[in-house]
Scaffold this active site. Sequence first.
Site, PDB file in Angstrom:
ATOM      1  N   ASP A 163      -3.436   6.332  -2.927  1.00 50.13           N
ATOM      2  CA  ASP A 163      -2.194   5.746  -2.425  1.00 50.13           C
ATOM      3  C   ASP A 163      -1.780   4.584  -3.344  1.00 50.13           C
ATOM      4  O   ASP A 163      -2.420   4.330  -4.360  1.00 50.13           O
ATOM      5  CB  ASP A 163      -2.306   5.329  -0.947  1.00 50.13           C
ATOM      6  CG  ASP A 163      -3.161   4.100  -0.748  1.00 50.13           C
ATOM      7  OD1 ASP A 163      -3.989   3.802  -1.641  1.00 50.13           O
ATOM      8  OD2 ASP A 163      -3.021   3.418   0.275  1.00 50.13           O
ATOM      9  N   SER A 206       0.803  -1.229   0.000  1.00 49.63           N
ATOM     10  CA  SER A 206       0.000   0.000   0.000  1.00 49.63           C
ATOM     11  C   SER A 206       0.835   1.279   0.000  1.00 49.63           C
ATOM     12  O   SER A 206       1.532   1.555  -0.967  1.00 49.63           O
ATOM     13  CB  SER A 206      -0.932  -0.057   1.209  1.00 49.63           C
ATOM     14  OG  SER A 206      -1.920   0.898   1.104  1.00 49.63           O
TER      15      SER A 206
HETATM   16  C1  G16 Z   1      -3.366   0.503   6.501  1.00 54.29           C
HETATM   17  C2  G16 Z   1      -4.700   0.293   7.157  1.00 54.29           C
HETATM   18  C3  G16 Z   1      -5.262   1.622   7.605  1.00 54.29           C
HETATM   19  C4  G16 Z   1      -4.260   2.351   8.498  1.00 54.29           C
HETATM   20  C5  G16 Z   1      -2.897   2.446   7.807  1.00 54.29           C
HETATM   21  C6  G16 Z   1      -1.817   2.981   8.712  1.00 54.29           C
HETATM   22  O1  G16 Z   1      -3.538   1.298   5.355  1.00 54.29           O
HETATM   23  O2  G16 Z   1      -5.569  -0.326   6.239  1.00 54.29           O
HETATM   24  O3  G16 Z   1      -6.450   1.374   8.288  1.00 54.29           O
HETATM   25  O4  G16 Z   1      -4.704   3.634   8.782  1.00 54.29           O
HETATM   26  O5  G16 Z   1      -2.478   1.148   7.396  1.00 54.29           O
HETATM   27  O6  G16 Z   1      -1.657   2.111   9.782  1.00 54.29           O
HETATM   28  P1  G16 Z   1      -0.505   2.291  10.852  1.00 54.29           P
HETATM   29  O7  G16 Z   1      -0.638   3.684  11.386  1.00 54.29           O
HETATM   30  O8  G16 Z   1      -0.788   1.232  11.872  1.00 54.29           O
HETATM   31  O9  G16 Z   1       0.808   2.138  10.152  1.00 54.29           O
HETATM   32  P2  G16 Z   1      -2.764   1.005   4.004  1.00 54.29           P
HETATM   33  O10 G16 Z   1      -3.380   1.970   3.049  1.00 54.29           O
HETATM   34  O11 G16 Z   1      -1.309   1.262   4.263  1.00 54.29           O
HETATM   35  O12 G16 Z   1      -3.060  -0.428   3.713  1.00 54.29           O
END
Ligand code: G16
Length: 554
Positions: free
Chosen positions: A282, A67
């Site tokens: 993203d 991501s």
């Molecule tokens: C993932 C999760 C999101 C979260 C983000 C950041 O997003 O799906 O719900 O807000 O990670 O998480 P953390 O602050 O724990 O690093 P993505 O878009 O990176 O898959």
Amino acid sequence: MNDQQKSLLLKASSRTSPPQGAQLSYGTAGFRADGSLLESTVYRMGILAALRSLKTGSVIGLMITASHNKICDNGVKVADPSGGMLTQEWEPFANALANSPDSHTLLQVIEAFVKMVDIPFGGTQEAQVLLGRDTRPSGEFLLEAAKQGVASIVGARSIDMGVVTTPQLHWMVRARNKGMEASEHDYYVQLSSSFRCLLELIPQGNGTNASNNKLIVDGADGVGGEKIENLKKMLSGLCIEVRNCGGGELNEGVGADYVQKEKVVPRGFGPADVGIRCASLDGDADRLVYFLVQPNSEKIDLVDGDKIMALFALFVKEQLSVLDESEDGKTNRPQCTRLGIVQTAYANGAATDYLKQLGLEVVFTPTGVKYLHEKAAEYDIGIYFEANGHGTVLFSENYLCWLENTNKETTEGSEQQKAASRLLAVSKLINQAVGDALSGVLLVEVILQHMGWSIHKWNDLYHDLPSRQLKVQVVDRSAVVTENAETVVVKPAGIQEAIDIEIGKYPKGRCFIRPSGTEDVIRVYAEAFTQEAADDLANSVAKIVDLFLGSGNA
Ligand code: G16
């Protein structure tokens, strides 16, 4: 488990083992690490996905993506039968699988789990796993590892959906399990037709003029840019220009995470874009933020996930109040209809105040779509968004039935029928499985046209309190344990008291820390009355984190 299955697992799993010394953990959204370290983890998640499919009798999804992380990282997310995230009940099994040091321990872990949750083995049932990946270079060999993992379970087969966005894969899993057509083309057909339906339902006199219909999308040099180009071909009533479509480095100075955290223009945008509506996706297109380039500055006016949620909430609320009045003026909507708003501690205080002033029920969960989604699903209509742009609008099956009936039973062309049709179209446009930047863009765009609003008017709904986010590198981020939707640190002892003393120095100050579940850092979020105060508060709390958990670098 019969002997044939056991020897297949032993043979296949002896080819890969977890990286030495690494403790892998199923984080906020699955496993994430440097892509070169993940072969055994992805292989093992292939096994898990096949077992989950056997257990549920449904199609399961496995997406290879990291991501928003940098390009050398990769990761794996599992989609459950509903299209949502893997049930949290299976996360300890995922951890045990990923960390089993050798194939014999792995087999023991699997045997014990299969027995414990009673997975039907050796029956006629076939397990099916849809595989997808984003554009990361390590994605190709990791996809092979996932295929081998699925093939290690007798009667399981994988279907490679190729390079897709994370929400597309989740959508496909959900659609297949509902017996619907579920190709990438079907996804575009559903989005474009429900978008058209909403355009046709715009009240006469509203609708922006053509010059206002231009949108520039930053694709983060990930999978989303190409996919939005595909979608664009099936749309009318909107002029989309896509930039950062894969020519530059993924997520480097581009994309929703960069734009939201740094609040500066992404690569490829500049003074010529002043006044034009811009949006950033993203790397795997599950997040969306909007922004405006400021004149003579690197800075942007950020329209984040909170504001997208406010726009969606206003639109849904408007339709509900029309539905409240029946054609003979009596209350029509079922008494039990509940609209819920779900946020995390990252939501700007001004956003929460605004939503509450609208009379909406606002609740909080820890960070992570898996928590927000679960909470939002408790309502007839649940809207969830993280400030970082990850969110969607969920409709319960019962409420959808009620809307279908209302749509059929009310007078053709009446305001009530239009309101029901709009909400039904929203439920088809916005991804019911997970947050989806592509469907999010279309819903934002059609609501702006419905309201007759510019992005400026939307951005003026309320004014964000100044905020700052920082990352702090520490020796062991798991040493931080939080409670109350991550607003209070309970471990290490004494750190919350030290943070509270800092917060007390700033009027309207708010600050919390939490371990990231996707990067090896502690995140710090601070909010205050001025930008300078928010920056100071964040910096002093980062120093406290360093002092307690330290790397000695802050
Ligand atoms: C993932 C999760 C999101 C979260 C983000 C950041 O997003 O799906 O719900 O807000 O990670 O998480 P953390 O602050 O724990 O690093 P993505 O878009 O990176 O898959």
